[in-house]
Design a protein around this motif. Structure first.
Motif, PDB file in Angstrom:
ATOM      1  N   PRO A  36     -15.980  -0.894  -8.925  1.00 40.93           N
ATOM      2  CA  PRO A  36     -16.005  -0.225 -10.085  1.00 40.93           C
ATOM      3  C   PRO A  36     -15.415   0.905 -10.931  1.00 40.93           C
ATOM      4  O   PRO A  36     -14.099   0.107 -10.590  1.00 40.93           O
ATOM      5  CB  PRO A  36     -16.653   1.065  -8.898  1.00 40.93           C
ATOM      6  N   ALA A  37     -15.586   1.728 -11.570  1.00 37.53           N
ATOM      7  CA  ALA A  37     -14.481   2.248 -12.875  1.00 37.53           C
ATOM      8  C   ALA A  37     -13.157   2.714 -11.437  1.00 37.53           C
ATOM      9  O   ALA A  37     -11.898   2.089 -12.231  1.00 37.53           O
ATOM     10  CB  ALA A  37     -15.289   2.815 -13.208  1.00 37.53           C
ATOM     11  N   ARG A  38     -13.299   2.996  -9.828  1.00 32.55           N
ATOM     12  CA  ARG A  38     -12.485   3.345  -9.173  1.00 32.55           C
ATOM     13  C   ARG A  38     -13.015   3.548  -7.939  1.00 32.55           C
ATOM     14  O   ARG A  38     -13.846   3.511  -7.724  1.00 32.55           O
ATOM     15  CB  ARG A  38     -12.220   5.090  -9.399  1.00 32.55           C
ATOM     16  N   ALA A  39     -11.977   2.837  -7.182  1.00 29.84           N
ATOM     17  CA  ALA A  39     -11.943   2.061  -6.048  1.00 29.84           C
ATOM     18  C   ALA A  39     -11.172   2.507  -4.848  1.00 29.84           C
ATOM     19  O   ALA A  39     -10.196   2.760  -5.751  1.00 29.84           O
ATOM     20  CB  ALA A  39     -12.179   0.207  -5.748  1.00 29.84           C
ATOM     21  N   THR A  40     -11.486   2.472  -4.002  1.00 29.04           N
ATOM     22  CA  THR A  40     -10.201   2.581  -2.852  1.00 29.04           C
ATOM     23  C   THR A  40      -9.143   0.934  -1.854  1.00 29.04           C
ATOM     24  O   THR A  40      -9.509   0.482  -2.435  1.00 29.04           O
ATOM     25  CB  THR A  40     -10.596   2.722  -1.567  1.00 29.04           C
ATOM     26  N   ALA A  41      -7.989   1.378  -2.801  1.00 29.67           N
ATOM     27  CA  ALA A  41      -6.699   0.769  -1.477  1.00 29.67           C
ATOM     28  C   ALA A  41      -5.602   1.027  -1.400  1.00 29.67           C
ATOM     29  O   ALA A  41      -5.463   2.427  -1.394  1.00 29.67           O
ATOM     30  CB  ALA A  41      -5.988  -0.003  -2.998  1.00 29.67           C
ATOM     31  N   ARG A  42      -5.359   1.083  -0.281  1.00 29.75           N
ATOM     32  CA  ARG A  42      -4.373   1.460   0.618  1.00 29.75           C
ATOM     33  C   ARG A  42      -3.450   1.472  -0.163  1.00 29.75           C
ATOM     34  O   ARG A  42      -2.378   1.055  -0.797  1.00 29.75           O
ATOM     35  CB  ARG A  42      -4.645   0.306   1.938  1.00 29.75           C
ATOM     36  N   ARG A  43      -3.460   3.221  -0.146  1.00 26.72           N
ATOM     37  CA  ARG A  43      -1.627   4.052  -0.279  1.00 26.72           C
ATOM     38  C   ARG A  43      -1.030   4.357   0.625  1.00 26.72           C
ATOM     39  O   ARG A  43      -1.381   5.218   0.729  1.00 26.72           O
ATOM     40  CB  ARG A  43      -2.158   4.353  -1.090  1.00 26.72           C
ATOM     41  N   THR A  50       8.730   6.136  11.831  1.00 24.38           N
ATOM     42  CA  THR A  50       7.973   3.992  12.227  1.00 24.38           C
ATOM     43  C   THR A  50       7.030   4.629  10.976  1.00 24.38           C
ATOM     44  O   THR A  50       5.916   4.927  11.382  1.00 24.38           O
ATOM     45  CB  THR A  50       7.845   4.998  13.595  1.00 24.38           C
ATOM     46  N   ALA A  51       7.012   4.852  10.110  1.00 24.35           N
ATOM     47  CA  ALA A  51       5.644   5.218   9.098  1.00 24.35           C
ATOM     48  C   ALA A  51       5.097   4.220   8.317  1.00 24.35           C
ATOM     49  O   ALA A  51       5.951   2.405   8.495  1.00 24.35           O
ATOM     50  CB  ALA A  51       5.918   6.482   7.585  1.00 24.35           C
ATOM     51  N   THR A  52       4.505   3.721   7.789  1.00 27.93           N
ATOM     52  CA  THR A  52       3.686   2.699   7.580  1.00 27.93           C
ATOM     53  C   THR A  52       3.648   3.002   5.750  1.00 27.93           C
ATOM     54  O   THR A  52       3.272   3.990   5.544  1.00 27.93           O
ATOM     55  CB  THR A  52       2.158   2.442   7.674  1.00 27.93           C
ATOM     56  N   ARG A  53       4.098   1.950   4.882  1.00 26.71           N
ATOM     57  CA  ARG A  53       4.046   1.899   3.637  1.00 26.71           C
ATOM     58  C   ARG A  53       3.289   0.746   3.061  1.00 26.71           C
ATOM     59  O   ARG A  53       3.113  -0.171   3.960  1.00 26.71           O
ATOM     60  CB  ARG A  53       5.488   1.396   2.610  1.00 26.71           C
ATOM     61  N   THR A  54       2.959   1.066   1.924  1.00 22.52           N
ATOM     62  CA  THR A  54       2.050  -0.587   1.096  1.00 22.52           C
ATOM     63  C   THR A  54       3.007  -1.644   0.891  1.00 22.52           C
ATOM     64  O   THR A  54       3.797  -1.660  -0.446  1.00 22.52           O
ATOM     65  CB  THR A  54       1.359  -0.012   0.260  1.00 22.52           C
ATOM     66  N   LEU A  55       2.139  -2.635   0.515  1.00 23.97           N
ATOM     67  CA  LEU A  55       2.466  -3.508  -0.240  1.00 23.97           C
ATOM     68  C   LEU A  55       1.614  -4.204  -0.721  1.00 23.97           C
ATOM     69  O   LEU A  55      -0.084  -4.502  -1.256  1.00 23.97           O
ATOM     70  CB  LEU A  55       2.645  -5.128   1.668  1.00 23.97           C
ATOM     71  N   THR A  72      -3.760  -5.823  -1.221  1.00 25.49           N
ATOM     72  CA  THR A  72      -2.717  -4.983  -0.470  1.00 25.49           C
ATOM     73  C   THR A  72      -3.021  -5.119   0.799  1.00 25.49           C
ATOM     74  O   THR A  72      -3.240  -5.648   1.979  1.00 25.49           O
ATOM     75  CB  THR A  72      -3.115  -3.518  -0.623  1.00 25.49           C
ATOM     76  N   ALA A  73      -1.446  -5.040   1.260  1.00 28.83           N
ATOM     77  CA  ALA A  73      -1.501  -4.552   3.100  1.00 28.83           C
ATOM     78  C   ALA A  73      -0.490  -3.607   3.351  1.00 28.83           C
ATOM     79  O   ALA A  73       0.024  -2.803   2.213  1.00 28.83           O
ATOM     80  CB  ALA A  73      -0.808  -5.648   3.303  1.00 28.83           C
ATOM     81  N   SER A  74      -0.383  -2.647   4.401  1.00 23.88           N
ATOM     82  CA  SER A  74       0.018  -2.021   5.084  1.00 23.88           C
ATOM     83  C   SER A  74       1.895  -2.041   5.788  1.00 23.88           C
ATOM     84  O   SER A  74       1.194  -3.471   6.838  1.00 23.88           O
ATOM     85  CB  SER A  74      -0.557  -0.822   5.251  1.00 23.88           C
ATOM     86  N   TYR A  75       2.597  -1.590   5.918  1.00 29.86           N
ATOM     87  CA  TYR A  75       4.223  -2.079   7.424  1.00 29.86           C
ATOM     88  C   TYR A  75       4.344  -0.942   7.518  1.00 29.86           C
ATOM     89  O   TYR A  75       4.631  -0.299   7.373  1.00 29.86           O
ATOM     90  CB  TYR A  75       4.783  -3.145   5.747  1.00 29.86           C
ATOM     91  N   VAL A 389       5.011 -10.944  -4.184  1.00 31.19           N
ATOM     92  CA  VAL A 389       4.594  -9.580  -2.726  1.00 31.19           C
ATOM     93  C   VAL A 389       5.358  -8.342  -3.200  1.00 31.19           C
ATOM     94  O   VAL A 389       6.861  -8.243  -3.641  1.00 31.19           O
ATOM     95  CB  VAL A 389       4.944  -9.837  -1.170  1.00 31.19           C
ATOM     96  N   LEU A 390       5.066  -7.303  -3.512  1.00 33.35           N
ATOM     97  CA  LEU A 390       5.437  -5.978  -4.095  1.00 33.35           C
ATOM     98  C   LEU A 390       5.608  -4.900  -2.803  1.00 33.35           C
ATOM     99  O   LEU A 390       4.343  -3.999  -2.944  1.00 33.35           O
ATOM    100  CB  LEU A 390       5.767  -4.950  -4.933  1.00 33.35           C
ATOM    101  N   PRO A 391       6.338  -4.513  -2.157  1.00 28.73           N
ATOM    102  CA  PRO A 391       6.829  -3.299  -1.393  1.00 28.73           C
ATOM    103  C   PRO A 391       7.001  -1.829  -2.317  1.00 28.73           C
ATOM    104  O   PRO A 391       7.395  -1.881  -3.485  1.00 28.73           O
ATOM    105  CB  PRO A 391       7.433  -3.476  -0.357  1.00 28.73           C
ATOM    106  N   LEU A 392       5.603  -0.586  -1.543  1.00 29.94           N
ATOM    107  CA  LEU A 392       5.356   0.566  -3.278  1.00 29.94           C
ATOM    108  C   LEU A 392       6.956   1.572  -2.427  1.00 29.94           C
ATOM    109  O   LEU A 392       6.884   1.572  -0.696  1.00 29.94           O
ATOM    110  CB  LEU A 392       4.295   1.413  -2.978  1.00 29.94           C
ATOM    111  N   PRO A 393       7.436   2.062  -2.596  1.00 27.82           N
ATOM    112  CA  PRO A 393       8.095   3.419  -2.791  1.00 27.82           C
ATOM    113  C   PRO A 393       7.067   4.105  -1.356  1.00 27.82           C
ATOM    114  O   PRO A 393       6.113   4.106  -1.396  1.00 27.82           O
ATOM    115  CB  PRO A 393       8.493   4.280  -3.454  1.00 27.82           C
TER     116      PRO A 393
END
Length: 393
Positions: A36-43, A50-55, A72-75, A389-393
């Motif tokens: 769709p024009a806007r969809a969900t992607a994990r952030r 012990t937080a999780t962040r997005t790759l 996308t993934a979370s680590y 692979v790009l880890p997001l801040p």
């Protein structure tokens, strides 16, 4: 070539490398989202130790067994354990990714004959929107980066040997390119068939743009006119004939940089003068890996250690950084945990190292010790033809 990975001089083409190795392989694909024009992607925002962040994970959508967009993934920031997420669809051949300084937009190359770059908005609520695609004016783009001002996107067209500049609007979308420079000299190195721009980056001081060309064995330094979006060459550093410089990484101090040379299997320490933009290469040194097809170096945030991906032996080289960044001392190599480690990335705090393994279609994670040692952080993440692979801040 039909929307394919670009060929590398004096080496098998990326298409031929992919074809034989992916045929019959069991490749696990991440779940795709509708478009769709806007969809969900994990952030997932950071929330403590012990937080999780997005790759974000780049792939080839045109390759056999490839992905369907940006994975996308979370680590887990403490353990490095990776959990798969959905796919950002509507993006073709996103083989390299770069984040806008604001964190709100990610850019992807479209590595194909008709080279292009795509902007994708990443909203805080976990949704995304593909903002559009613009042609680079060249073919086979393999690298892009955002100027520190956030106003210009820089891209390198490998197949056509050119670099391009695109304006970035306030909403993160891209305009048509404002400049396109083709590397017409010096002559290609031994066994190479023309210029092949492999990377384009801004120096740490923000004053110069450096473009690494594997085909001409040269790193070109430009000044960017930030009003017009045009490049003017100010110097060039010529490497040993046939060395095939592929990827340049600056030391945090800004006075030194390190080149991974793909064709002669060396690492080169370079001095950098911020005032003139002059890069002065030293003598190539060992990667510790034999014939390794070195891909890329990364340096820890404190400037103490550097790591190199070696695709042939599937290893990671660890260097100690000495003399304030002016020297690298080879310490050891460790298995990459996957086949053909194409690209490396450190987490924002340099506590984790990620490797995108193209042929095994995996992303592996390592914990970085206080002595720079690498320890596996668990099972690899299945990721179709993972090349970035790009880890997001």
């Amino acid at each position: 070539m039909n929307a394919a990975p670009h060929p590398s001089p004096a080496l098998p083409s990326r298409r031929s490398l992919l074809g034989g190795l992916l045929a019959g392989a069991a490749l696990a694909a991440a779940p795709a989202l509708a478009a769709p024009a806007r969809a969900t992607a994990r952030r997932t925002p950071s929330a403590g130790p012990t937080a999780t962040r997005t790759l974000l994970i780049g792939t080839y959508t045109s390759a056999e067994g490839g992905g369907t967009g940006i994975g996308t993934a979370s680590y887990d920031t403490a353990t490095g354990a990776i959990t798969p997420g959905p796919v950002i669809t509507g993006v073709e051949n996103p083989s390299y990714l770069a984040l806008h300084p604001s964190g709100g937009t990610v850019y992807a190359v479209a590595e194909q004959d008709a080279g292009a770059v795509t902007a994708v908005a990443l909203a805080p609520d976990g949704t995304y929107e593909v903002l559009g695609t613009r042609p680079t004016g060249g073919s086979g783009p393999t690298h892009l980066s955002v100027h520190p001002s956030g106003r210009w996107l820089l891209s390198a067209n490998y197949t056509s040997g050119s670099v391009a500049v695109h304006p970035i609007a306030e909403d993160g979308s891209l305009g048509e390119h404002t400049d396109l420079v083709t590397h017409s000299s010096p002559s290609p190195g031994p066994g190479q068939n023309g210029p092949h721009a492999h990377q384009i980056v801004t120096s740490p001081d923000g004053g110069h743009i450096l473009a690494v060309d594997l085909g001409t064995d040269t790193v070109y330094t430009y000044r960017l006119d930030e009003s017009a979006g045009t490049l003017t060459e100010v110097s060039r550093a010529v490497l040993a004939p046939g060395s095939g410089p592929r990827h340049l990484t600056f030391h945090p101090g800004g006075r030194s940089a390190y080149l991974a040379c793909e064709l002669d299997n060396t690492t080169v320490v370079c001095a950098y003068d911020a005032g003139s933009g002059t890069l002065t290469p030293g003598v190539g040194q060992s990667t510790g890996s034999g014939t390794g097809y070195p891909a890329q170096l990364v340096v820890t945030g404190d400037g103490s250690y550097a790591y190199l991906a070696n695709r042939g032996p599937n290893s990671l080289t660890r260097y100690a950084v000495e003399d304030g960044g002016a020297a690298l001392r080879l310490l050891d190599t460790v298995p990459a945990g996957g086949d053909w480690p194409r690209q490396l990335a450190l987490s924002p705090d340099s506590s984790l190292l990620f490797a995108a393994n193209q042929r095994s279609s995996t992303v592996t994670a390592f914990r970085v010790g206080s002595d720079g040692s690498l320890t596996s952080a668990g099972d690899p993440l299945p990721a179709p033809v993972a090349v970035c692979v790009l880890p997001l801040p």
